[in-house]
Design a protein around this motif. Structure first.
Motif, PDB file in Angstrom:
ATOM      1  N   GLY A   1       0.807  -1.210   0.000  1.00 29.26           N
ATOM      2  CA  GLY A   1       0.000   0.000   0.000  1.00 29.26           C
ATOM      3  C   GLY A   1       0.842   1.262   0.000  1.00 29.26           C
ATOM      4  O   GLY A   1       0.486   2.258  -0.632  1.00 29.26           O
ATOM      5  N   VAL A   2       1.974   1.226   0.715  1.00 29.97           N
ATOM      6  CA  VAL A   2       2.884   2.373   0.746  1.00 29.97           C
ATOM      7  C   VAL A   2       3.705   2.428  -0.539  1.00 29.97           C
ATOM      8  O   VAL A   2       3.834   3.480  -1.174  1.00 29.97           O
ATOM      9  CB  VAL A   2       3.801   2.304   1.979  1.00 29.97           C
ATOM     10  CG1 VAL A   2       4.865   3.400   1.913  1.00 29.97           C
ATOM     11  CG2 VAL A   2       2.986   2.442   3.264  1.00 29.97           C
ATOM     12  N   ARG A   3       4.265   1.291  -0.942  1.00 25.33           N
ATOM     13  CA  ARG A   3       5.122   1.278  -2.134  1.00 25.33           C
ATOM     14  C   ARG A   3       4.362   1.728  -3.381  1.00 25.33           C
ATOM     15  O   ARG A   3       4.930   2.388  -4.253  1.00 25.33           O
ATOM     16  CB  ARG A   3       5.712  -0.112  -2.342  1.00 25.33           C
ATOM     17  CG  ARG A   3       6.790  -0.470  -1.325  1.00 25.33           C
ATOM     18  CD  ARG A   3       7.311  -1.874  -1.520  1.00 25.33           C
ATOM     19  NE  ARG A   3       8.428  -2.149  -0.625  1.00 25.33           N
ATOM     20  CZ  ARG A   3       9.703  -1.975  -0.943  1.00 25.33           C
ATOM     21  NH1 ARG A   3      10.015  -1.519  -2.136  1.00 25.33           N
ATOM     22  NH2 ARG A   3      10.659  -2.248  -0.081  1.00 25.33           N
ATOM     23  N   ASN A   4       3.101   1.377  -3.473  1.00 25.66           N
ATOM     24  CA  ASN A   4       2.316   1.763  -4.647  1.00 25.66           C
ATOM     25  C   ASN A   4       2.032   3.260  -4.700  1.00 25.66           C
ATOM     26  O   ASN A   4       1.544   3.765  -5.710  1.00 25.66           O
ATOM     27  CB  ASN A   4       0.998   0.993  -4.684  1.00 25.66           C
ATOM     28  CG  ASN A   4       1.179  -0.461  -5.084  1.00 25.66           C
ATOM     29  OD1 ASN A   4       2.221  -0.830  -5.652  1.00 25.66           O
ATOM     30  ND2 ASN A   4       0.199  -1.301  -4.787  1.00 25.66           N
ATOM     31  N   ARG A   5       2.310   3.957  -3.607  1.00 24.21           N
ATOM     32  CA  ARG A   5       2.089   5.402  -3.564  1.00 24.21           C
ATOM     33  C   ARG A   5       3.325   6.203  -3.986  1.00 24.21           C
ATOM     34  O   ARG A   5       3.253   7.423  -4.108  1.00 24.21           O
ATOM     35  CB  ARG A   5       1.690   5.825  -2.153  1.00 24.21           C
ATOM     36  CG  ARG A   5       0.329   5.322  -1.694  1.00 24.21           C
ATOM     37  CD  ARG A   5      -0.779   6.183  -2.237  1.00 24.21           C
ATOM     38  NE  ARG A   5      -2.108   5.709  -1.835  1.00 24.21           N
ATOM     39  CZ  ARG A   5      -3.240   6.317  -2.166  1.00 24.21           C
ATOM     40  NH1 ARG A   5      -3.194   7.428  -2.887  1.00 24.21           N
ATOM     41  NH2 ARG A   5      -4.392   5.832  -1.782  1.00 24.21           N
ATOM     42  N   ILE A   6       4.455   5.554  -4.182  1.00 25.30           N
ATOM     43  CA  ILE A   6       5.683   6.278  -4.496  1.00 25.30           C
ATOM     44  C   ILE A   6       5.612   6.856  -5.909  1.00 25.30           C
ATOM     45  O   ILE A   6       5.440   6.122  -6.883  1.00 25.30           O
ATOM     46  CB  ILE A   6       6.914   5.367  -4.343  1.00 25.30           C
ATOM     47  CG1 ILE A   6       7.047   4.909  -2.880  1.00 25.30           C
ATOM     48  CG2 ILE A   6       8.182   6.099  -4.787  1.00 25.30           C
ATOM     49  CD1 ILE A   6       8.182   3.932  -2.649  1.00 25.30           C
ATOM     50  N   ASN A   7       5.728   8.176  -6.004  1.00 25.73           N
ATOM     51  CA  ASN A   7       5.754   8.858  -7.301  1.00 25.73           C
ATOM     52  C   ASN A   7       7.159   8.948  -7.872  1.00 25.73           C
ATOM     53  O   ASN A   7       7.377   8.722  -9.072  1.00 25.73           O
ATOM     54  CB  ASN A   7       5.204  10.278  -7.171  1.00 25.73           C
ATOM     55  CG  ASN A   7       3.691  10.338  -7.127  1.00 25.73           C
ATOM     56  OD1 ASN A   7       3.016   9.332  -7.349  1.00 25.73           O
ATOM     57  ND2 ASN A   7       3.150  11.502  -6.839  1.00 25.73           N
ATOM     58  N   CYS A   8       8.120   9.333  -7.025  1.00 25.33           N
ATOM     59  CA  CYS A   8       9.480   9.539  -7.495  1.00 25.33           C
ATOM     60  C   CYS A   8      10.383   9.759  -6.290  1.00 25.33           C
ATOM     61  O   CYS A   8       9.919   9.787  -5.145  1.00 25.33           O
ATOM     62  CB  CYS A   8       9.562  10.730  -8.452  1.00 25.33           C
ATOM     63  SG  CYS A   8       9.065  12.321  -7.704  1.00 25.33           S
ATOM     64  N   CYS A   9      11.680   9.936  -6.552  1.00 24.17           N
ATOM     65  CA  CYS A   9      12.660  10.084  -5.476  1.00 24.17           C
ATOM     66  C   CYS A   9      13.748  11.064  -5.912  1.00 24.17           C
ATOM     67  O   CYS A   9      14.148  11.096  -7.081  1.00 24.17           O
ATOM     68  CB  CYS A   9      13.284   8.716  -5.163  1.00 24.17           C
ATOM     69  SG  CYS A   9      14.655   8.751  -3.973  1.00 24.17           S
ATOM     70  N   TYR A  10      14.224  11.860  -4.939  1.00 20.40           N
ATOM     71  CA  TYR A  10      15.367  12.747  -5.140  1.00 20.40           C
ATOM     72  C   TYR A  10      16.430  12.392  -4.084  1.00 20.40           C
ATOM     73  O   TYR A  10      16.081  12.085  -2.938  1.00 20.40           O
ATOM     74  CB  TYR A  10      14.989  14.206  -4.930  1.00 20.40           C
ATOM     75  CG  TYR A  10      13.904  14.740  -5.828  1.00 20.40           C
ATOM     76  CD1 TYR A  10      14.200  15.335  -7.052  1.00 20.40           C
ATOM     77  CD2 TYR A  10      12.565  14.677  -5.437  1.00 20.40           C
ATOM     78  CE1 TYR A  10      13.200  15.860  -7.860  1.00 20.40           C
ATOM     79  CE2 TYR A  10      11.554  15.191  -6.248  1.00 20.40           C
ATOM     80  CZ  TYR A  10      11.883  15.784  -7.450  1.00 20.40           C
ATOM     81  OH  TYR A  10      10.896  16.292  -8.246  1.00 20.40           O
TER      82      TYR A  10
ATOM     83  N   LEU B   1       5.227  10.806  -2.294  1.00 18.93           N
ATOM     84  CA  LEU B   1       4.149   9.810  -2.211  1.00 18.93           C
ATOM     85  C   LEU B   1       2.834  10.421  -2.680  1.00 18.93           C
ATOM     86  O   LEU B   1       2.493  11.536  -2.283  1.00 18.93           O
ATOM     87  CB  LEU B   1       3.999   9.308  -0.770  1.00 18.93           C
ATOM     88  CG  LEU B   1       5.246   8.737  -0.100  1.00 18.93           C
ATOM     89  CD1 LEU B   1       4.949   8.411   1.352  1.00 18.93           C
ATOM     90  CD2 LEU B   1       5.730   7.494  -0.829  1.00 18.93           C
ATOM     91  N   ASP B   2       2.094   9.692  -3.490  1.00 19.21           N
ATOM     92  CA  ASP B   2       0.793  10.151  -3.957  1.00 19.21           C
ATOM     93  C   ASP B   2      -0.219  10.161  -2.816  1.00 19.21           C
ATOM     94  O   ASP B   2      -0.265   9.240  -1.994  1.00 19.21           O
ATOM     95  CB  ASP B   2       0.296   9.220  -5.068  1.00 19.21           C
ATOM     96  CG  ASP B   2      -1.158   9.473  -5.418  1.00 19.21           C
ATOM     97  OD1 ASP B   2      -1.417  10.419  -6.167  1.00 19.21           O
ATOM     98  OD2 ASP B   2      -2.023   8.723  -4.903  1.00 19.21           O
ATOM     99  N   SER B   3      -1.037  11.211  -2.743  1.00 19.40           N
ATOM    100  CA  SER B   3      -2.134  11.247  -1.767  1.00 19.40           C
ATOM    101  C   SER B   3      -3.457  11.565  -2.453  1.00 19.40           C
ATOM    102  O   SER B   3      -4.407  11.993  -1.798  1.00 19.40           O
ATOM    103  CB  SER B   3      -1.848  12.306  -0.676  1.00 19.40           C
ATOM    104  OG  SER B   3      -1.732  13.597  -1.242  1.00 19.40           O
ATOM    105  N   TRP B   4      -3.518  11.346  -3.766  1.00 19.37           N
ATOM    106  CA  TRP B   4      -4.692  11.716  -4.543  1.00 19.37           C
ATOM    107  C   TRP B   4      -5.522  10.507  -4.970  1.00 19.37           C
ATOM    108  O   TRP B   4      -6.753  10.543  -4.888  1.00 19.37           O
ATOM    109  CB  TRP B   4      -4.259  12.507  -5.777  1.00 19.37           C
ATOM    110  CG  TRP B   4      -5.387  13.142  -6.521  1.00 19.37           C
ATOM    111  CD1 TRP B   4      -6.018  12.665  -7.642  1.00 19.37           C
ATOM    112  CD2 TRP B   4      -6.045  14.372  -6.196  1.00 19.37           C
ATOM    113  NE1 TRP B   4      -7.013  13.515  -8.033  1.00 19.37           N
ATOM    114  CE2 TRP B   4      -7.050  14.581  -7.166  1.00 19.37           C
ATOM    115  CE3 TRP B   4      -5.861  15.320  -5.190  1.00 19.37           C
ATOM    116  CZ2 TRP B   4      -7.871  15.698  -7.137  1.00 19.37           C
ATOM    117  CZ3 TRP B   4      -6.680  16.426  -5.172  1.00 19.37           C
ATOM    118  CH2 TRP B   4      -7.677  16.607  -6.139  1.00 19.37           C
ATOM    119  N   ARG B   5      -4.860   9.464  -5.433  1.00 22.39           N
ATOM    120  CA  ARG B   5      -5.588   8.302  -5.955  1.00 22.39           C
ATOM    121  C   ARG B   5      -6.488   7.689  -4.884  1.00 22.39           C
ATOM    122  O   ARG B   5      -6.166   7.682  -3.698  1.00 22.39           O
ATOM    123  CB  ARG B   5      -4.620   7.227  -6.454  1.00 22.39           C
ATOM    124  CG  ARG B   5      -3.797   7.629  -7.651  1.00 22.39           C
ATOM    125  CD  ARG B   5      -3.145   6.400  -8.283  1.00 22.39           C
ATOM    126  NE  ARG B   5      -2.468   5.570  -7.301  1.00 22.39           N
ATOM    127  CZ  ARG B   5      -1.200   5.725  -6.948  1.00 22.39           C
ATOM    128  NH1 ARG B   5      -0.490   6.709  -7.486  1.00 22.39           N
ATOM    129  NH2 ARG B   5      -0.642   4.929  -6.071  1.00 22.39           N
TER     130      ARG B   5
END
Length: 323
Positions: A85-94, A168-172
């Motif tokens: 559930g957390v990993r699927n929310r990852i958009n990108c990384c810096y 992390l995405d918080s929209w979907r």
């Protein structure tokens, strides 16, 4: 371990955005905003950091004078579970603080070609290891170049290279289902009384949603391998409870996978290449077959194997070929 500092609708140089006097809102507001939809420019994503023994820092607004003067140089944060559930929310990384508050999409939630919080310099979710390998370990070569000086303010105890930024995405799906995603509420063991009181407010709000969620203190300088611990019987961070035997170290992450064309090319020029022979330090205390461009380091292999750079779109990746 993934941690998100509770920054409400975002923190700019003037303090918290959209709050009275630019100070933190109440703990229940911070908790209820976490991972949920809103109408502000940052309400479609959350910024977090992967912390580990080599790079244990989370975001601390020590360069925001209004917050420092009011006792909020260190803020409460949540620790996230390592689950799908957390990993699927990852958009990108810096590999450092990118100032992602400026990377906005219209409409909120993103569209084709625009991912909230992610610029063209961000690494995609399938390249987290490369993102972490790009972090600047304190004291490493290049620490004091011009770019470092722009992002680090030693006199303010602040450096944007001290921590990474994972968006992390918080929209979907209407936002987060917090119970399976949030593992704990935490705060630095040496946080001010104001920050501790705010953290306890957040925890009280979290308990109403998840009665078993723990409250933890965090000591990023812990030498026993256990930076998180429970409060004492009076709710204080000291004395620290007796140390338990350290947990077995986690296995190192797998090395980056080569794309099919690269594997085929390697088989023609480098039969029986062995990634376990690579000796480039990664961000987890182990080794991998990747040297970020900024290191200017050549491939390195053990047992007499020779390094072959892949080049092209895989710049920085290499393979270890038999002698």
């Amino acid at each position: 371990m993934l941690a998100h500092v509770l920054d409400g609708d975002g923190i700019a140089m003037g303090g918290f955005e959209g709050t009275p006097h630019s100070l933190p809102p109440s703990g229940d507001v911070l908790w209820n905003k976490l991972g949920q939809h809103g109408v502000t420019r940052t309400s479609d994503r959350v910024a977090a950091s992967i912390i580990n023994k080599a790079m244990p820092s989370v975001y601390e607004p020590t360069n925001v004078q209004k917050l420092v003067k009011q006792g909020f140089a260190k803020l409460p944060f949540v620790v996230l579970h390592d689950n799908e559930g957390v990993r699927n929310r990852i958009n990108c990384c810096y590999p450092s603080d990118s100032g992602s508050i400026q990377y906005q999409c219209r409409p909120l939630g993103g569209r084709s070609g625009c991912t909230p919080g992610c610029s063209s310099k961000a690494e995609p979710p399938n390249r987290l290891q490369q993102c972490l390998a790009g972090m600047r370990i304190p004291g490493s070569q290049g620490d004091h170049d011009d770019e470092w000086r722009k992002l680090c303010r030693p006199e303010l105890d602040f450096c944007a290279y001290d921590y990474n930024e994972v968006i992390l995405d918080s929209w979907r799906d209407g936002g987060w289902n917090r119970v399976p995603m949030v593992a704990a509420v935490a705060v630095a063991y040496d946080a001010s009384e104001q920050a501790l009181a705010l953290a306890l407010e957040v925890h009280a709000a979290a308990l109403s949603e998840n009665p078993s969620i723990p409250f933890l203190f965090y000591d990023k300088h812990a030498s026993d391998g256990q930076p998180f611990y429970l409060p004492d019987k009076n709710g204080h961070s000291h004395p620290r409870p007796p140390s338990l035997p350290p947990s077995p170290p986690s296995p190192p992450p797998p090395p980056p996978k080569f794309a099919l064309p690269d594997r085929l090319a390697l088989k023609r020029t480098c039969r029986d290449y062995d990634q376990s022979k690579c000796t480039s330090p990664d961000a987890h205390g182990g080794f991998d077959c990747y040297n970020p461009q900024w290191t200017n380091e050549p491939p390195s292999c053990k047992d007499g194997y020779r390094g072959v750079e892949l080049g092209g779109d895989w710049s920085g990746l290499y393979a270890c070929c038999p002698p």
